[in-house]
Scaffold this motif. Structure first.
Motif: not given
Length: 496
Positions: A404, A419, A407, A417
């Motif tokens: 994160g 995670d 990002q 993107w």
């Protein structure tokens, strides 16, 4: 403090590491970790690392002996999941104040906190974590824990990993040392069998291990202890009776696997549940280790049958995604086992890896990356935000997989993107997890929002004005006033 120094020195001596094994005695004790720069965060402190490893033990009370801020910063920093107890989600701290530090009331308050937790919750054990403040003022955590265990009749485990002793990775290893010293081997199970295994370094992020455990159940293999993901105190206490072990994240708990092999003759290997090939190979190696330890060889045939069945199913599911994703370029900005296992998993369906971070990877992880990518030019130790932005804005990658913290670099570069770190919401382990990972990548890349955000903004592009003369003098004055207000003339307007 001297015992802590000895323990720190011991965890750096890693005989299970092939590269470390070839060094001389002095170099071996330095381990594979780089020395820290004073003042650098190094990805977290030792207390943070110890809490990460032990907090997923779900039925244990985790008590932080420190001012309130230490617990506030460390609570809930992993997306581990529990199939039962929720005590681990409750935050316990002694909440020391300045007055109590000055007056030396820390040990008394810790004992009182242990008593209150025991009465209110009755947990099977309490883990006590000192931090920088309580370690510096000299509170004897081990003595308090020993006295409390005798008084209240339950294990009270000191986890001696204050933040100032080193990095987060060192805290991971010190947590493993606490389990070895105070937990593992303290209970003898009455149901030990030839198909019992341990899974080490698996955190059950977003319930990932629940996608893998049914495969073991179908083979008749019992996971005696998964450390730490969705673990129970009793299971870990009995972990010394397993016949074999799999190490998922060697960066965190290689010392635990090595010492369990030395003490209880539990052989282990390092593997991954990310990707089709790696999941299949992990099942094979576990079965082979069990056979070497006395299990019936027929399990090898059942394992191959299960692998063939599951691979056929998963490849059929992935066939729909291959035409859309084959040739897409992925940048992996992660570390540890994911730096090579996720890369290998994505390459299996034709995705190209343009770069992978090795910042938190061991020497063994880096060697695997070289074998998988056939080129170490795609490995980067550290990439600054400016370099990441330049790479993404120049369209050298179609998507970035990271944590994160990076990002917003991808979003600023108008690049998809996903995670891949501990905060993720979807499980990616095992055969079904591979399908989910590919599905999420497909959704991210082909999300229509990217086409919209890449278009010029309305204020950068205005519609053309028809070139016709004003019909009246008042219209001419009005048009001239509007153009002066906007700072433009009729010649400035054009198509987007």
């Amino acid at each position: 403090m001297s015992s802590l120094r000895a323990k720190i020195q011991d965890v750096f001596n890693e005989p299970a590491c092939e590269q470390n094994r070839g060094k001389d005695a002095k170099a071996r004790k330095e381990g594979c970790s780089k020395p820290l720069t004073p003042g650098a965060a190094a990805g977290g402190c030792a207390f943070d690392g110890a809490k990460i490893v032990l907090q997923p033990i779900t039925d244990v009370a985790h008590l932080i002996h420190a001012p309130l801020a230490c617990e506030g910063n460390s609570w809930d920093n992993r997306g581990a999941a529990s199939s039962g107890p929720t005590l681990w989600r409750t935050s316990f701290t002694t909440d020391l104040t300045e007055l109590e530090v000055v007056m030396g009331q820390g040990e008394r308050k810790l004992f009182k906190a242990i008593r209150e937790i025991q009465k209110a919750y009755g947990p099977p054990a309490i883990f006590v974590y000192p931090t920088c403040v309580t370690a510096l003022i000299g509170d004897d955590i081990e003595a308090v824990c020993k006295r409390a265990a005798e008084k209240f009749g339950l294990p009270v485990v000191p986890v001696n990993a204050p933040g100032f002793v080193g990095s987060k990775n060192l805290g991971n290893k010190l947590a493993g040392e606490a389990l070895l010293e105070h937990v593992i081997g303290t209970v003898e199970p009455d149901d030990a069998g030839p198909y019992d295994i341990n899974i080490l370094g698996e955190f059950n992020l977003s319930g990932e291990f629940w996608l893998v455990k049914p495969l073991f159940d179908r083979l008749g293999i019992r996971v005696r202890a998964c450390i730490p993901g969705d673990a129970r105190y009793f299971d870990i206490a009995c972990a010394h009776r397993a016949r074999a072990a799999m190490m998922v994240c060697s960066t965190a708990l290689i010392n635990l696997a090595c010492k369990m092999e030395q003490r209880w003759d539990i052989p282990f290997f390092e593997g991954s549940f990310y990707g089709i090939t790696d999941t299949s190979e992990a099942l094979r190696q576990i079965s082979q280790l069990l056979v070497k330890k006395g299990a019936d060889p027929e399990i090898l045939g059942r394992t191959e049958a299960l692998i063939a069945e599951e691979e056929a199913i998963v490849w059929k599911k992935l066939a729909a995604y291959r035409p859309k994703l084959e040739g897409k370029r992925v940048l992996l900005n992660t570390g540890g086992v994911k730096s090579w296992s996720v890369a290998h998993a994505l390459m299996e369906i034709g995705i190209e890896i343009v770069g992978t971070s090795v910042k938190k990877s061991t020497v063994g992880d880096k060697e695997r990356i070289k074998q998988i990518l056939k080129d170490d030019n795609h490995m980067f130790e550290q990439m600054t935000p400016r370099e990441l932005y330049a790479m993404l804005s120049e369209h050298r990658a179609d998507i970035m997989l990271s944590g994160g913290r990076t990002q917003f670099i991808a979003l600023k570069a108008k690049t998809p993107w996903l995670d891949i770190n501990q905060e993720r919401q979807h499980p990616y382990a095992g055969y079904d997890g591979m399908v989910e990972l590919v599905r999420q990548i497909d959704l991210a890349i082909y999300n229509p929002i990217w086409r919209q955000v890449r278009e010029p903004a309305p204020w950068d592009c205005q519609p053309a004005v028809r070139e016709e003369l004003p019909r009246t003098k008042s219209e001419a004055v009005t048009l001239h006033a509007v153009q002066e207000l906007a700072g433009t003339t009729a010649d400035d307007f054009g198509e987007c």
